[in-house]
Scaffold this active site. Sequence first.
Site, PDB file in Angstrom:
ATOM      1  N   SER A 109      79.926 -26.801  34.604  1.00 12.92           N
ATOM      2  CA  SER A 109      80.330 -25.590  34.408  1.00 12.92           C
ATOM      3  C   SER A 109      81.629 -24.974  35.153  1.00 12.92           C
ATOM      4  O   SER A 109      82.682 -25.649  35.111  1.00 12.92           O
ATOM      5  CB  SER A 109      79.277 -24.455  34.360  1.00 12.92           C
ATOM      6  OG  SER A 109      79.473 -23.178  33.688  1.00 12.92           O
ATOM      7  N   LEU A 110      81.416 -24.047  35.696  1.00 15.47           N
ATOM      8  CA  LEU A 110      82.577 -23.490  36.691  1.00 15.47           C
ATOM      9  C   LEU A 110      82.813 -24.662  37.795  1.00 15.47           C
ATOM     10  O   LEU A 110      84.034 -24.774  38.114  1.00 15.47           O
ATOM     11  CB  LEU A 110      82.166 -22.064  37.543  1.00 15.47           C
ATOM     12  CG  LEU A 110      82.144 -20.691  36.787  1.00 15.47           C
ATOM     13  CD1 LEU A 110      81.804 -19.723  37.563  1.00 15.47           C
ATOM     14  CD2 LEU A 110      83.585 -20.706  36.062  1.00 15.47           C
TER      15      LEU A 110
ATOM     16  N   PHE B 111      77.865 -21.363  38.014  1.00 13.59           N
ATOM     17  CA  PHE B 111      77.572 -19.905  38.104  1.00 13.59           C
ATOM     18  C   PHE B 111      76.193 -19.707  38.313  1.00 13.59           C
ATOM     19  O   PHE B 111      75.450 -20.007  37.657  1.00 13.59           O
ATOM     20  CB  PHE B 111      78.267 -19.122  36.746  1.00 13.59           C
ATOM     21  CG  PHE B 111      77.973 -17.922  36.731  1.00 13.59           C
ATOM     22  CD1 PHE B 111      78.190 -16.975  37.777  1.00 13.59           C
ATOM     23  CD2 PHE B 111      77.328 -17.262  35.500  1.00 13.59           C
ATOM     24  CE1 PHE B 111      78.258 -15.423  37.733  1.00 13.59           C
ATOM     25  CE2 PHE B 111      77.033 -15.601  35.606  1.00 13.59           C
ATOM     26  CZ  PHE B 111      77.556 -14.866  36.620  1.00 13.59           C
TER      27      PHE B 111
ATOM     28  N   ASP C  97      79.981 -30.099  30.740  1.00 15.59           N
ATOM     29  CA  ASP C  97      80.232 -28.969  29.868  1.00 15.59           C
ATOM     30  C   ASP C  97      81.141 -27.646  30.858  1.00 15.59           C
ATOM     31  O   ASP C  97      80.545 -26.875  30.994  1.00 15.59           O
ATOM     32  CB  ASP C  97      78.907 -28.493  29.744  1.00 15.59           C
ATOM     33  CG  ASP C  97      78.953 -27.686  28.366  1.00 15.59           C
ATOM     34  OD1 ASP C  97      79.824 -28.122  27.398  1.00 15.59           O
ATOM     35  OD2 ASP C  97      78.315 -26.637  28.177  1.00 15.59           O
TER      36      ASP C  97
ATOM     37  N   HIS D  30      73.883 -25.524  27.472  1.00 16.21           N
ATOM     38  CA  HIS D  30      74.727 -25.795  28.639  1.00 16.21           C
ATOM     39  C   HIS D  30      74.382 -26.595  29.784  1.00 16.21           C
ATOM     40  O   HIS D  30      75.359 -27.251  30.302  1.00 16.21           O
ATOM     41  CB  HIS D  30      74.995 -24.266  28.952  1.00 16.21           C
ATOM     42  CG  HIS D  30      76.281 -24.228  29.917  1.00 16.21           C
ATOM     43  ND1 HIS D  30      77.567 -24.700  29.857  1.00 16.21           N
ATOM     44  CD2 HIS D  30      76.592 -23.356  31.112  1.00 16.21           C
ATOM     45  CE1 HIS D  30      78.387 -24.608  30.728  1.00 16.21           C
ATOM     46  NE2 HIS D  30      77.702 -23.813  31.817  1.00 16.21           N
TER      47      HIS D  30
END
Length: 345
Positions: free
Chosen positions: A169-170, A94, A193, A278
């Site tokens: 992430s995404l 993101f 993550d 993150h």
Amino acid sequence: MILLWTISLLLGTVAGTEVCYDKIGCFTDNAPWSGVSGRPGKSLPKSPQVVNTRFLLYTNENQGSYQVIVADASSIKNSNFKTSRKTRFIIHGFTDTGENSWLSNICKNLFKVESVNCICVDWKGGSQASYPQASLNIQIVGAEVAYFVKVLQSSLGYSPSNVHVIGHSLGAHAAGEAGRRSSGAIGRITGLDPAEPYFQDTDALVRLDPTDAKFVDVIHTDASPFVPNLGFGMSQNVGHLDFFPNGGKSMPECKSRLATETVDLEEKGARFSLTCNHLKCLDYYTESILAPNGFTAYPCASYTDFTANKCKTCPSGGCPQMGHYADKFSGKTSAVNQVFYLKTA
């Protein structure tokens, strides 16, 4: 009529709640993609033109500057891509960009240990949107990567088993979509993550899961609940091997820095100290490439038991290494959702 049909393929043809694009297929806002618990609202991903997925190729011959290639046999053949090498795609998350330094840093470490086609996937056109929209746009990114893999196989005779997709992430869920659309034929997916909001406890179709590749390994570093603790990463086990360094919620460096200062992490899209946990998975994976035995992880019932020294010996089959060399573990696909803990410096 033929002209209208061609234009509809190029621009996307909307039929009710479905939109289809030439080469990469169709997308829907029906369940489980939206309008369900955990994924509210009804919407579609933006078009490929808006998401603008780009493939930035680094190789051992051009380590310092990328070549922009497209999913076309001639483009690939005219680049430094070599079919004799493994191919590792790296997908950001993101608000991030494929030109951010952490992606190329992974490539640079890879070049120290292997000959490889290292492709940084840039989708800032889709990632720099509202989070709900970006979480839908990952479908386009995954489909574009899957189509690239299809071209490699059909035009160059390149096996999908030689492909490794690394996503943060995404980007981890985009990697999962690429694997799903490749019918699980991709050799490996590494989830760094994987993002929690809009993906935790959702249908396996919309998130990373063990069926997306022959081997799926996951590193969890920000697994606290998004509400109320603002943990951006999943706590759910979504791989064959799920690693929880330092318990997976609070990384030592982040805890000490948060206590003393407001940290500017100097990364586009990740400038606030609250994203430190993150992002630590990126450091761990990058470092693991040069440390084949540096991240030994142990099976244990809980992190509490691990910290009580109840799980510091490896079973007869050995222990895996978190990160780049997780695929060397003999029991890597003997079961799904195998959980491992370790402490980092």
